[in-house]
Design a protein around this motif. Structure first.
Motif, PDB file in Angstrom:
ATOM      1  N   THR A  97       0.848  -1.188   0.000  1.00  0.00           N
ATOM      2  CA  THR A  97       0.000   0.000   0.000  1.00  0.00           C
ATOM      3  C   THR A  97       0.886   1.240   0.000  1.00  0.00           C
ATOM      4  OG1 THR A  97      -0.050   0.144   2.405  1.00  0.00           O
ATOM      5  CG2 THR A  97      -1.804  -1.170   1.341  1.00  0.00           C
TER       6      THR A  97
ATOM      7  N   TRP B  18       3.144   9.617  -3.511  1.00  0.00           N
ATOM      8  CA  TRP B  18       2.248   9.868  -4.646  1.00  0.00           C
ATOM      9  C   TRP B  18       2.907  10.786  -5.673  1.00  0.00           C
ATOM     10  CZ3 TRP B  18      -1.101   6.507  -5.563  1.00  0.00           C
ATOM     11  CH2 TRP B  18      -1.927   5.960  -4.588  1.00  0.00           C
TER      12      TRP B  18
ATOM     13  N   ARG C 256       4.704   0.127  -9.848  1.00  0.00           N
ATOM     14  CA  ARG C 256       3.317   0.566  -9.619  1.00  0.00           C
ATOM     15  C   ARG C 256       2.345  -0.344 -10.365  1.00  0.00           C
ATOM     16  NH1 ARG C 256       0.920   6.582  -9.517  1.00  0.00           N
ATOM     17  NH2 ARG C 256      -1.221   6.072 -10.005  1.00  0.00           N
TER      18      ARG C 256
ATOM     19  N   GLN D 143      -1.888  -0.812 -11.021  1.00  0.00           N
ATOM     20  CA  GLN D 143      -3.235  -0.246 -10.896  1.00  0.00           C
ATOM     21  C   GLN D 143      -4.224  -1.399 -10.794  1.00  0.00           C
ATOM     22  OE1 GLN D 143      -3.764   3.321 -11.308  1.00  0.00           O
ATOM     23  NE2 GLN D 143      -5.817   2.949 -10.537  1.00  0.00           N
TER      24      GLN D 143
ATOM     25  N   GLY E 262      -9.595   1.083  -8.989  1.00  0.00           N
ATOM     26  CA  GLY E 262      -9.323   2.426  -8.498  1.00  0.00           C
ATOM     27  C   GLY E 262      -8.203   2.475  -7.479  1.00  0.00           C
ATOM     28  N   SER E 263      -7.571   1.341  -7.199  1.00  0.00           N
ATOM     29  CA  SER E 263      -6.503   1.277  -6.198  1.00  0.00           C
ATOM     30  C   SER E 263      -5.141   1.185  -6.859  1.00  0.00           C
ATOM     31  CB  SER E 263      -6.689   0.040  -5.299  1.00  0.00           C
ATOM     32  OG  SER E 263      -7.904   0.107  -4.612  1.00  0.00           O
ATOM     33  N   VAL E 264      -4.136   1.667  -6.154  1.00  0.00           N
ATOM     34  CA  VAL E 264      -2.751   1.566  -6.625  1.00  0.00           C
ATOM     35  C   VAL E 264      -1.947   0.841  -5.555  1.00  0.00           C
ATOM     36  CG1 VAL E 264      -0.677   2.858  -7.269  1.00  0.00           C
ATOM     37  CG2 VAL E 264      -2.923   3.697  -7.956  1.00  0.00           C
ATOM     38  N   ARG E 265      -1.102  -0.077  -5.995  1.00  0.00           N
ATOM     39  CA  ARG E 265      -0.187  -0.804  -5.115  1.00  0.00           C
ATOM     40  C   ARG E 265       1.172  -0.856  -5.798  1.00  0.00           C
ATOM     41  NH1 ARG E 265      -4.103  -0.023  -2.508  1.00  0.00           N
ATOM     42  NH2 ARG E 265      -5.324  -1.480  -1.285  1.00  0.00           N
TER      43      ARG E 265
END
Length: 87
Positions: A27, A43, A54, A56, A59-62
């Protein structure tokens, strides 16, 4: 499956495994703690393409733990430097 929620868990995970081991997704909060940056800085750097790995997910990024681990061990080179070395 190992649950990793903190920097201590992350460090312990990489002390007992190698980079060919299963990958976990980090996260933004965990990545910020690992890099000793604010979440906002992560960010900002990520949007500039300065942090690799990165992913995607809707709607989440990890971030991929294996990519981040290798990047840190390489001295956190910019993505521009990394691409130039690969040429």
């Amino acid at each position: 499956m190992t649950k990793i929620n903190s920097i201590g868990d992350w460090q312990a995970y990489f002390e007992i495994t190698d980079y060919d081991s299963p990958v976990f997704l980090m996260t933004v909060e965990l990545l910020a703690e690992v890099l000793n940056l604010s979440v906002r800085s992560v960010w900002r750097h990520s949007k500039k393409g300065m942090i690799p790995g990165r992913v995607q997910l809707g709607g989440s990024v990890r971030w991929r733990s294996d990519v981040i681990g290798k990047w840190i061990n390489a001295g956190c080179p910019s993505q521009k430097e990394t691409k130039q070395q690969g040429e």
